[in-house]
Design an enzyme around this catalytic site. Structure first.
Site, short mmCIF file in Angstrom:
data_model
loop_
_atom_site.label_atom_id
_atom_site.label_comp_id
_atom_site.label_asym_id
_atom_site.label_seq_id
_atom_site.Cartn_x
_atom_site.Cartn_y
_atom_site.Cartn_z
N CYS A 77 9.61 0.07 -3.30
CA CYS A 77 10.76 -0.25 -2.44
C CYS A 77 11.11 -1.73 -2.62
O CYS A 77 10.45 -2.45 -3.36
CB CYS A 77 10.41 0.04 -0.98
SG CYS A 77 9.14 -1.07 -0.31
N GLU A 126 1.17 -0.70 -2.48
CA GLU A 126 1.36 -1.73 -3.51
C GLU A 126 0.97 -3.11 -3.00
O GLU A 126 0.24 -3.85 -3.65
CB GLU A 126 2.83 -1.79 -3.96
CG GLU A 126 3.36 -0.52 -4.55
CD GLU A 126 4.11 0.32 -3.52
OE1 GLU A 126 3.56 0.62 -2.44
OE2 GLU A 126 5.26 0.70 -3.81
N CYS A 177 8.16 -4.11 -1.71
CA CYS A 177 7.11 -4.13 -2.72
C CYS A 177 7.59 -4.75 -4.03
O CYS A 177 6.84 -5.46 -4.70
CB CYS A 177 6.54 -2.73 -2.92
SG CYS A 177 5.65 -2.15 -1.45
N HIS A 186 2.03 -1.25 2.87
CA HIS A 186 2.30 -0.35 1.74
C HIS A 186 1.17 -0.47 0.72
O HIS A 186 0.58 -1.55 0.55
CB HIS A 186 3.61 -0.72 1.06
CG HIS A 186 4.82 -0.46 1.90
ND1 HIS A 186 6.08 -0.41 1.36
CD2 HIS A 186 4.97 -0.23 3.22
CE1 HIS A 186 6.96 -0.17 2.31
NE2 HIS A 186 6.30 -0.06 3.46
#
Length: 149
Positions: free
Chosen positions: A81, A53, A84, A51
């Site tokens: 999410c 992040e 993260c 991801h």
């Protein structure tokens, strides 16, 4: 000067062009110096943990050294999410700024609301809805194109 959210949006656009869900993230230090920029790489790496992040936080930590990013701001185009949000807490990020809210898989303002839990050891300052319409539009356009294909 380009704002961190503009940089994150540009990275999200690049991710979309590469077939990734359009999420971009930027980590800046306490005085606004950009430490890292990343977009989603889940498809490219065939790894569901890649991801934007997490990639930006890991890169910023490498640049800074040490294990925490307490004086840093993570700017991201989508509400983080659970994965993260947990990484944000683990890195002890000082502030999180995000664009689009994510009622389905967000974990900051929606779902588990990780930073509101009494057992969460680190709770960053959170600012949501920054350039929300642009961030949301990128996601909608991406998923509409996927459905129409």
């Amino acid at each position: 000067m380009t704002s961190p959210m503009e940089m994150a949006l540009n990275e999200a656009r690049r991710a979309a062009l590469a077939g990734e869900v359009p999420v971009g993230a930027v980590v800046t230090d306490g005085v606004g110096v950009v430490l890292a920029i990343a977009g989603n790489q889940v498809e490219a790496g065939q790894n569901p943990t890649l991801h934007a992040e997490y990639l930006a936080l890991a890169a910023a930590r490498t640049v800074r050294g040490g294990k925490y990013l307490a004086d840093c701001t993570l700017t991201v185009t989508l509400e983080p999410c659970a994965f993260c949000a947990a990484a944000i807490a683990a890195f002890r990020v000082g502030r999180v700024v995000f664009g689009a809210y994510d009622p389905k898989t967000g974990a900051v303002e929606h779902g588990p609301r990780l930073f509101a839990q009494p057992t969460t050891h680190h709770k960053p300052e959170v600012i949501g809805g920054v350039r929300e319409q642009e961030s949301t539009a990128l996601l909608r356009e991406f998923f509409k194109a996927k459905r129409d294909a």
